[in-house]
Design a protein around this motif. Structure first.
Motif, short mmCIF file in Angstrom:
data_model
loop_
_atom_site.label_atom_id
_atom_site.label_comp_id
_atom_site.label_asym_id
_atom_site.label_seq_id
_atom_site.Cartn_x
_atom_site.Cartn_y
_atom_site.Cartn_z
N UNK A 1 -1.26 -9.83 -7.07
CA UNK A 1 -1.10 -9.08 -5.82
C UNK A 1 -1.46 -7.61 -6.02
N UNK A 2 -2.31 -7.10 -5.14
CA UNK A 2 -2.64 -5.68 -5.13
C UNK A 2 -1.71 -4.99 -4.14
N UNK A 3 -0.70 -4.31 -4.66
CA UNK A 3 0.34 -3.72 -3.81
C UNK A 3 -0.21 -2.70 -2.81
N UNK A 4 -1.32 -2.06 -3.17
CA UNK A 4 -1.86 -1.02 -2.31
C UNK A 4 -2.29 -1.51 -0.94
N UNK A 5 -2.67 -2.79 -0.86
CA UNK A 5 -3.08 -3.34 0.45
C UNK A 5 -1.91 -3.30 1.42
N UNK A 6 -0.75 -3.77 1.02
CA UNK A 6 0.42 -3.81 1.89
C UNK A 6 0.96 -2.40 2.14
N UNK A 7 0.86 -1.54 1.12
CA UNK A 7 1.39 -0.19 1.25
C UNK A 7 0.59 0.67 2.21
N UNK A 8 -0.72 0.41 2.30
CA UNK A 8 -1.58 1.27 3.11
C UNK A 8 -1.14 1.31 4.57
N UNK A 9 -0.69 0.19 5.09
CA UNK A 9 -0.24 0.12 6.48
C UNK A 9 0.98 1.01 6.70
N UNK A 10 1.97 0.89 5.82
CA UNK A 10 3.20 1.66 5.97
C UNK A 10 2.97 3.16 5.77
N UNK A 11 2.22 3.51 4.72
CA UNK A 11 1.99 4.92 4.42
C UNK A 11 1.17 5.59 5.53
N UNK A 12 0.20 4.88 6.05
CA UNK A 12 -0.62 5.42 7.15
C UNK A 12 0.26 5.72 8.37
N UNK A 13 1.11 4.78 8.74
CA UNK A 13 1.95 4.96 9.93
C UNK A 13 2.96 6.09 9.72
N UNK A 14 3.51 6.17 8.50
CA UNK A 14 4.45 7.25 8.21
C UNK A 14 3.75 8.61 8.27
N UNK A 15 2.55 8.68 7.75
CA UNK A 15 1.81 9.95 7.76
C UNK A 15 1.50 10.39 9.18
N UNK A 16 1.22 9.44 10.06
CA UNK A 16 0.94 9.79 11.45
C UNK A 16 2.20 10.26 12.16
N UNK A 17 3.32 9.62 11.86
CA UNK A 17 4.59 10.02 12.46
C UNK A 17 4.95 11.46 12.08
N UNK A 18 4.55 11.85 10.88
CA UNK A 18 4.88 13.20 10.40
C UNK A 18 3.75 14.19 10.64
#
Length: 345
Positions: A296-313
């Motif tokens: 499993x490449x963890x970065x694939x799943x993380x990209x969605x969460x980090x992107x949304x958090x960055x937009x919220x901030x």
């Protein structure tokens, strides 16, 4: 910047530690962690995925799927497939499953885990709550930060298997917990550092996987070392921007737990996230690239969460935006990287 305390002395020959420690997970990094711990601990409890893996290790002395060259003395191991059996027997529990499987594992935990120390070796977002392990343990299981620790740093499982010198950082707010973990991990081929930046270490380990996918895409597209160096120098700045927005702390992102982990994940051929990106850069669809990998490449799943958090901030993170667009919006990798080159310096 505040410097982390470092313990770099090699372990002399000494009696093994009696600490009751267990590892949850049977992938490559979990197997590497067990190898680290058997250096110093008399018994390492190991909760593996299923009876097949348990039986194979008991019969052959090695993991049948990952790091198969690592042979264990079975006298040092106590194997189980039951999370409650392991947690009940241990004072220190190292969580080393892929992030997408952690909730399924811990949801089965019904035993008393008060006063246990939970150590996260997971470098990903928990999909069930769209959050990091530290918050998941605190919010879902009422395990406070005083009973938590995070392991981070540039440490590929494959190099641990070969006993190549590696450096790890253990982040925890309690000095006593930090020293206990340093004692059971530190060895001739593992050097331990300590930190109090739990969230910073955890988020940096997640971010570097996203950036490594980008480095892999660049390689697959034919960009060279010169571009990758610029890409990584911009990535560490994006990491610092994100970490400061999430949790301000006296950290130095040039230290090994941050920059070091980013470098090894972006450049190493052992990096599954880089390899995923490389396939995408070569023309694989995201789905086919993921399916072609046996890890499993963890970065694939993380990209969605980090992107949304960055937009919220309201953060400006052009690399994160680019990787998200390729992974989740079906944007063309070649065109997106051509646009990205104009934003890097």
């Amino acid at each position: 910047m505040a410097k982390n305390k470092t313990n770099t002395e090699s372990n002399p020959k000494k009696s093994k530690n009696d600490v009751a420690v267990g590892v949850v997970g049977s992938g490559s990094f979990a197997t590497a962690i067990v190898k680290m711990l058997v250096e110093n601990c008399k018994i390492v409890h190991w909760c593996v995925r299923n009876e097949y893996v348990k039986g194979a290790i008991e019969q052959r002395g090695h993991n049948p799927t990952y790091l198969t060259a690592v042979n264990f003395n079975l006298k040092n191991l106590k194997l189980t497939t039951e999370i409650n059996e392991l947690v009940s027997a241990c004072d220190v529990i190292v969580l080393a499953t892929p992030s997408i499987y952690l909730s399924d594992t811990l949801d089965k935990m019904t035993c008393d885990y008060k006063d246990k120390i939970f150590v996260s070796a997971i470098k990903g977002i928990i999909p069930k709550v769209n959050d990091v392990v530290a918050h998941y343990l605190r919010d879902e299981f009422k395990i406070g930060f005083r009973n938590q620790a995070v392991i981070a740093g540039p440490c590929h499982a494959e190099e641990v298997a070969m006993e190549r010198l590696s450096y790890l950082t253990v982040a925890t707010v309690e000095d006593e917990v930090s020293q206990k973990l340093v004692d059971i991990f530190n060895s001739d081929f593992i050097k331990m550092h300590s930190s109090k930046d739990i969230l910073g270490n955890e988020y940096s380990a997640i971010l570097k996987n996203i950036f490594a996918i980008g480095a892999g895409i660049a390689s697959g597209l034919g960009y060279g070392d010169n571009f990758t160096a610029v890409f990584v120098s911009n990535a560490i700045r994006e990491m610092e921007t994100f970490l400061e927005a999430i949790y301000e702390a006296p950290r130095d992102v040039n230290e090994s737990a941050y920059l070091g982990d980013l470098l090894v994940t972006a450049y190493s051929l052992f990096s599954r996230n880089r390899n995923l990106g490389n396939l995408i850069g070569k023309g694989y669809t995201v789905k086919s690239a993921i399916q072609s990998m046996n890890m499993i490449a963890e970065g694939y799943y993380a990209a969605d969460s980090i992107y949304k958090t960055s937009k919220e901030k309201g953060l400006k993170l052009p690399i994160v935006d680019t990787i998200y667009g390729i992974l989740y919006e079906g944007k063309n990798a070649e065109k997106q990287f051509k646009k990205l080159t104009a934003k890097l310096d």
